[in-house]
Motif scaffolding. Structure first.
Motif, short mmCIF file in Angstrom:
data_model
loop_
_atom_site.label_atom_id
_atom_site.label_comp_id
_atom_site.label_asym_id
_atom_site.label_seq_id
_atom_site.Cartn_x
_atom_site.Cartn_y
_atom_site.Cartn_z
N TRP A 1 0.84 -1.20 0.00
CA TRP A 1 0.00 0.00 0.00
C TRP A 1 0.88 1.24 0.00
CZ3 TRP A 1 -0.55 3.52 4.23
CH2 TRP A 1 -1.51 4.51 4.01
N LYS B 1 0.97 4.21 -2.82
CA LYS B 1 0.69 5.61 -2.48
C LYS B 1 1.89 6.48 -2.84
CE LYS B 1 -2.77 6.85 -0.66
NZ LYS B 1 -4.03 7.18 -1.38
N TRP C 1 2.12 9.54 -5.38
CA TRP C 1 2.59 10.86 -4.95
C TRP C 1 3.72 11.37 -5.84
CZ3 TRP C 1 7.21 12.15 -2.01
CH2 TRP C 1 7.21 13.47 -1.58
N GLY D 1 -3.09 7.38 -6.34
CA GLY D 1 -2.86 6.00 -5.91
C GLY D 1 -4.17 5.39 -5.45
N LYS E 1 -8.05 6.07 2.60
CA LYS E 1 -7.03 6.37 1.58
C LYS E 1 -6.54 5.10 0.88
CE LYS E 1 -6.39 10.86 2.66
NZ LYS E 1 -6.73 11.93 1.73
#
Lengths: 382, 117
Positions: A87, A91, A95, A101, A108
């Motif tokens: 994860w 992400k 970014w 993502g 999130k």
């Protein structure tokens, strides 16, 4: 007469929106899991352990059960932290590339990896008829088992180490080499030209970069005079290796990091799976859970290499205020993030560049650093 | 003894973990094989011939040099733990050993073993 507008109004629903109620449900489920986990963790010390303690000690002191408990704990840890790392990587990649993502499953997208794992678990398993069945089935085992074995000697704190092996570093070297065996088995067993090339590349790459890596670790052993990973950390009480012995340890660390990237098959050394030239390299033919184990092994090795770098150069679990394992975790995740940063920044090397860089630069450089460390120790000792 | 036991337990646990997960997956997943699905995927089109044929991998010279350097590392690890007892004499000996090794490495480079054609 009115002409129809040149540009049609944007459709209100594209079909790609997520149902708000569904997202809210997912989110609530994520929060519930988290709250339950925290509640269980905080209730654990308050349970009447005094009643069962003698029994636990009796069972735990049996060497076989003791080893089994350690092995199970490490396996659970590896699985859970890989779910987190995947994860984090996604992400982080989002970014770096100015996108979001995973966002939809959980907070999130925090539960995205779990959803992916469930999906992979329910995927149809395909073993090509023309593949070498035995090698094809054995390859995920051969890649994952050595990776798990390396965690045996990795010290999370002075006590949190499955077995404090006096020859820890030698053990790590001996075990990590075996991972390339699984890669080669996957490449050969799949009976796929791209997989075969990927497997051969992986083998050549891992073996070549193991030399400078072994010599960089040898520099640390020369400095500390011990091969036990816990001893190496304890010797850094009065200053991390990379600061206290900066002139020799910074080059050693840089060589270690470059070789670590190559051993992990990460960009700029992701030639074994180079998706734009080799489809997906050695695991092209794999599907479902068998593929998942290559992925799991890769991320576990990622954590291990970062943890080894922290142990050798950044004082392992040492740090003020916070408990030792938390310090180890923070430092290791920092190094893992550095790996991710490099992965999403630099392009891939060519095969000849990759081999040439290792044999013409890293090998002599690591030998020079090692000799310098020996002289440094003699000068500092006298 | 304990080391062997722990290592064996880790290996067994790793094996059991993969085997049990694959077993669970076997119960959960659908199974509808057909000849096209079980064909080697490669890169999409039908594969031409087997992958198991003779071709020049280019890697065997690296493998030979690798063996030399790996043995070197294996020799130097015990040295690194013990050399403080012997003092400068041991360091000088090690430097001679490494110099000989690097001479061999330079020879291999000069003969083109490290070049990629």
């Amino acid at each position: 007469m009115s002409l129809p507008p040149l540009r049609r109004p944007a459709p209100t629903r594209t079909g790609f929106e997520c149902d708000p109620a569904f997202v809210a449900g997912q989110f609530a489920a994520g929060v519930a899991v988290l709250v339950a986990a925290i509640a269980v963790a905080s209730a654990l010390p308050r349970l009447p352990w005094g009643l069962v303690d003698p029994l636990l000690v009796l069972i735990g002191s049996h060497p076989v059960i003791n080893a089994l408990i350690k092995a199970l704990t490490v396996t659970v840890f590896v699985t859970v932290h890989v779910i987190f790392l995947i994860w984090l990587e996604r992400k982080f990649a989002g970014w770096m590339q100015a996108r979001l993502g995973p966002m939809h499953v959980g907070w999130k997208g925090a539960l995205q990896t779990i959803a992916d794992a469930v999906k992979l678990l329910m995927k149809e398993d395909i073993i090509p008829t023309r593949a070498d069945r035995i090698l094809f089935i054995a390859a995920p085992f051969l890649t994952f088992m050595p990776t798990l074995l390396t965690f045996m000697v990795l010290p999370f704190s002075e006590k949190w180490v499955a077995y404090d092996f006096p020859l820890g570093i030698l053990f790590v070297l001996a075990v990590t080499t075996n991972i390339s065996l699984g890669t080669l088995a996957a490449g050969w067993g799949a009976n796929n030209k791209y997989s075969l090339l990927g497997g051969a590349r992986a083998c050549a790459q891992v073996l070549s970069y193991e030399i400078p890596m072994a010599v960089a670790m040898l520099s640390v052993v020369t400095l500390e005079g011990t091969m036990s990973l816990t001893e190496i950390v304890k010797h850094q009480q009065h200053g991390w290796n990379i600061i206290a012995h900066a002139p020799v340890m910074i080059p050693a660390f840089l060589i270690f990091m470059v070789c670590g990237l190559a051993e992990l098959n990460r960009t700029p050394f992701d030639l074994p799976e180079a998706e734009s030239e080799l489809v997906s390299g050695f695991h092209t033919e794999y599907s479902g859970m068998r593929f998942a184990f290559f992925y799991l092994g890769e991320f576990a090795a990622n954590f291990f290499t970062a943890g080894l770098a922290v142990t050798l150069f950044f004082g392992g679990w040492l740090g003020p205020w916070l408990p030792a394992p938390i310090w180890f975790g923070i430092k290791t995740i920092a190094v893992v993030t550095l790996f991710m940063w490099i992965k999403w920044t630099v392009p891939r090397l060519r095969v000849d560049q990759m081999m040439g860089f290792c044999w013409k630069f890293l090998v002599p450089a690591s030998v020079v650093v090692f000799c310098a460390t020996a002289v440094w120790v003699m000068v500092a000792g006298s | 003894m304990n080391a062997y036991l722990t290592a064996a337990m880790f290996t067994i646990t790793g094996f059991a973990f993969i085997a049990s997960t694959l077993l669970i997956s076997r119960i959960l997943r659908p199974s509808a094989p057909n000849p096209d699905k079980l064909e080697t995927y490669e890169c999409g089109p039908l594969p031409v011939g087997d992958a198991w044929r003779q071709f020049n991998l280019h890697y065997y010279l690296f493998a030979l040099v690798f063996v030399v350097f790996d043995v070197e590392a294996a020799f130097l690890y015990p040295w690194a733990v013990a050399f403080k007892l012997e003092g400068p004499y041991a360091v000088a000996e090690m430097l001679i050993f490494v110099a000989l090794l690097l001479a061999g490495w330079a020879y291999a480079w000069k003969r083109g073993a490290l070049e990629w054609e």
